[in-house]
Design an enzyme around this catalytic site. Structure first.
Site, PDB file in Angstrom:
ATOM      1  N   SER A  96       6.526  -4.493  -2.259  1.00 22.27           N
ATOM      2  CA  SER A  96       6.061  -3.153  -2.621  1.00 22.27           C
ATOM      3  C   SER A  96       6.251  -2.189  -1.447  1.00 22.27           C
ATOM      4  O   SER A  96       7.371  -2.084  -0.941  1.00 22.27           O
ATOM      5  CB  SER A  96       4.605  -3.262  -3.083  1.00 22.27           C
ATOM      6  OG  SER A  96       4.277  -2.162  -3.859  1.00 22.27           O
ATOM      7  N   TRP A  97       5.158  -1.562  -0.966  1.00 20.81           N
ATOM      8  CA  TRP A  97       5.342  -0.733   0.245  1.00 20.81           C
ATOM      9  C   TRP A  97       5.946  -1.578   1.364  1.00 20.81           C
ATOM     10  O   TRP A  97       6.760  -1.107   2.154  1.00 20.81           O
ATOM     11  CB  TRP A  97       4.034  -0.106   0.687  1.00 20.81           C
ATOM     12  CG  TRP A  97       4.063   0.294   2.134  1.00 20.81           C
ATOM     13  CD1 TRP A  97       3.381  -0.295   3.164  1.00 20.81           C
ATOM     14  CD2 TRP A  97       4.881   1.314   2.732  1.00 20.81           C
ATOM     15  NE1 TRP A  97       3.717   0.305   4.369  1.00 20.81           N
ATOM     16  CE2 TRP A  97       4.620   1.290   4.121  1.00 20.81           C
ATOM     17  CE3 TRP A  97       5.796   2.255   2.233  1.00 20.81           C
ATOM     18  CZ2 TRP A  97       5.240   2.170   5.021  1.00 20.81           C
ATOM     19  CZ3 TRP A  97       6.439   3.114   3.122  1.00 20.81           C
ATOM     20  CH2 TRP A  97       6.163   3.079   4.489  1.00 20.81           C
ATOM     21  N   ASP A 109       7.165  -4.808 -14.092  1.00 21.19           N
ATOM     22  CA  ASP A 109       6.478  -4.186 -12.955  1.00 21.19           C
ATOM     23  C   ASP A 109       6.260  -2.711 -13.286  1.00 21.19           C
ATOM     24  O   ASP A 109       7.206  -1.920 -13.314  1.00 21.19           O
ATOM     25  CB  ASP A 109       7.349  -4.360 -11.706  1.00 21.19           C
ATOM     26  CG  ASP A 109       6.721  -3.783 -10.441  1.00 21.19           C
ATOM     27  OD1 ASP A 109       7.047  -4.271  -9.348  1.00 21.19           O
ATOM     28  OD2 ASP A 109       5.923  -2.827 -10.568  1.00 21.19           O
ATOM     29  N   GLY A 114       0.846  -1.195   0.000  1.00 20.25           N
ATOM     30  CA  GLY A 114       0.000   0.000   0.000  1.00 20.25           C
ATOM     31  C   GLY A 114       0.874   1.233   0.000  1.00 20.25           C
ATOM     32  O   GLY A 114       1.386   1.600  -1.070  1.00 20.25           O
ATOM     33  N   HIS A 138       3.984  -6.765 -11.151  1.00 19.86           N
ATOM     34  CA  HIS A 138       4.268  -6.340  -9.786  1.00 19.86           C
ATOM     35  C   HIS A 138       3.782  -7.312  -8.713  1.00 19.86           C
ATOM     36  O   HIS A 138       4.405  -7.470  -7.672  1.00 19.86           O
ATOM     37  CB  HIS A 138       3.610  -4.968  -9.566  1.00 19.86           C
ATOM     38  CG  HIS A 138       3.781  -4.386  -8.210  1.00 19.86           C
ATOM     39  ND1 HIS A 138       4.968  -3.842  -7.744  1.00 19.86           N
ATOM     40  CD2 HIS A 138       2.903  -4.261  -7.188  1.00 19.86           C
ATOM     41  CE1 HIS A 138       4.805  -3.394  -6.520  1.00 19.86           C
ATOM     42  NE2 HIS A 138       3.577  -3.634  -6.139  1.00 19.86           N
TER      43      HIS A 138
END
Ligand SMILES: CNCC(=O)c1nnc(C(C)(C)C)o1
Length: 319
Positions: free
Chosen positions: A115-116, A270, A43, A298
């Site tokens: 990711s985050w 990605d 996120g 991704h």
């Protein structure tokens, strides 16, 4: 190709009071006597899903998952406009991870993030290297300005011009020179219809572009009002502040990871967090295994990415 371990339920769960009015939902899965690992979701603001439990061998891992501040099953939820976000920053979350580590009673643990979650994992490991047994990272995101501009201002838009029109729709043309800023204005609007329209446009943009091939189910998740409002508000809040990092901080401080075993898994295609950041991390942390997956975007559950993630967690498990 390796795939997810079978579905499992937690053997324990609860809500940890971390102060500032926050309750952090956590759950423990797998083997209570197994190797400890903490899973950090993306996120920011995405929350955990049951599939995230399945990235680890339940016979050999003691798996802690938690919903970061203001999202998922943690409270208060950011879909409520009376939920303020000033006590939701990277460094609050790093402290929460330490609180959870002490709660489960381990001296160190594997940290898994995509990711985050990869940014948060790097922030935690660079702050507390002595608490990290290994790092398993996917879809590297360090919130540098060029990374944010690529996905939210100009770049990814060249690959998805059709979907980009929907992302632009809530923002008047004379405000499109600063889309993150313009979205901030609408995500905090007193008009709930303005907030929801902006939140869904922001959230669906990401939900529609994170897999190599279209995934209508993922798009629908991102369009759900409560999810979209929390996801968009929290992401926009973090991005307005550059992740609460100094410019380039996570890559510049990667030298602190030189003695930490690690695996970096990155999709070549990605679009959300392009491979250049993973490559910069690889150059700054050459000891980590770097795996570039040529037929993936991704998402963690793209076949080639999932294969390497499961291989990585298996390789670090006891026995
Ligand atoms: C800019 N957000 C990148 C990120 O953390 C992310 N990418 N996909 C996700 C979910 C699929 C977990 C929503 O999170």
């Amino acid at each position: 190709m390796r795939t997810l371990y079978p579905p499992i339920e937690p053997y324990d769960s609860g809500t940890l009071d971390v102060g500032d009015g926050h309750g952090i939902y956590w759950e423990l899965c797998g083997n209570p006597a197994g190797k400890p690992v903490v899973f950090l979701h993306g996120g920011p603001g995405a929350g955990c899903t049951p599939d995230h439990r399945r990235l680890f061998d339940p016979q050999r891992y003691r798996i802690l998952l938690f919903d970061q501040r203001n999202c998922g099953r943690s409270t208060p939820h950011a879909s409520r406009m009376d939920t303020e976000l000033h006590t939701n920053t990277t460094w609050h979350l790093v402290e929460d991870i330490e609180r959870l580590r002490k709660m489960v009673g381990v001296s160190k643990w594997q940290v898994f993030g995509g990711s985050w979650g990869s940014a948060l994992a790097l922030a935690y490991a660079e702050e507390h290297p002595e608490r990290v047994s290994e790092l398993v990272l996917r879809g590297i995101f360090t919130l540098r300005n060029q990374e944010l501009l690529w996905f939210y201002q100009s770049g990814a838009s060249f690959l998805f011009p059709d979907l980009w029109e929907s992302y632009l729709a809530p923002i008047p043309e004379d405000e499109r020179d600063d889309l993150i800023g313009a979205y901030a204005k609408r995500l905090s609007s007193p008009d709930p219809e303005v907030r929801l329209r902006a939140a869904q446009a922001w959230s669906v943009w990401e939900g529609s572009t994170i897999k190599l091939l279209p995934d209508e189910k993922l798009r629908a998740v991102h369009a759900e009002p409560s999810y979209a409002l929390a996801f968009a508000r929290i992401e926009n809040h973090y991005f307005l502040h550059g992740g609460f990092f100094t410019p380039g901080q996570l890559i510049e401080n990667a030298g602190k990871l030189r003695s930490t075993p690690g695996v970096i898994v990155q999709g070549r295609y990605d679009v959300c967090t392009p491979a250049t950041t993973a490559f910069d991390l690889h150059r700054a942390w050459p000891e980590a295994e770097f795996l570039l997956v040529d037929d993936a975007g991704h998402a963690f559950d793209e076949p080639g990415i999932l294969h390497h993630l499961i291989e990585a967690t298996d390789s670090f498990a006891f026995g």
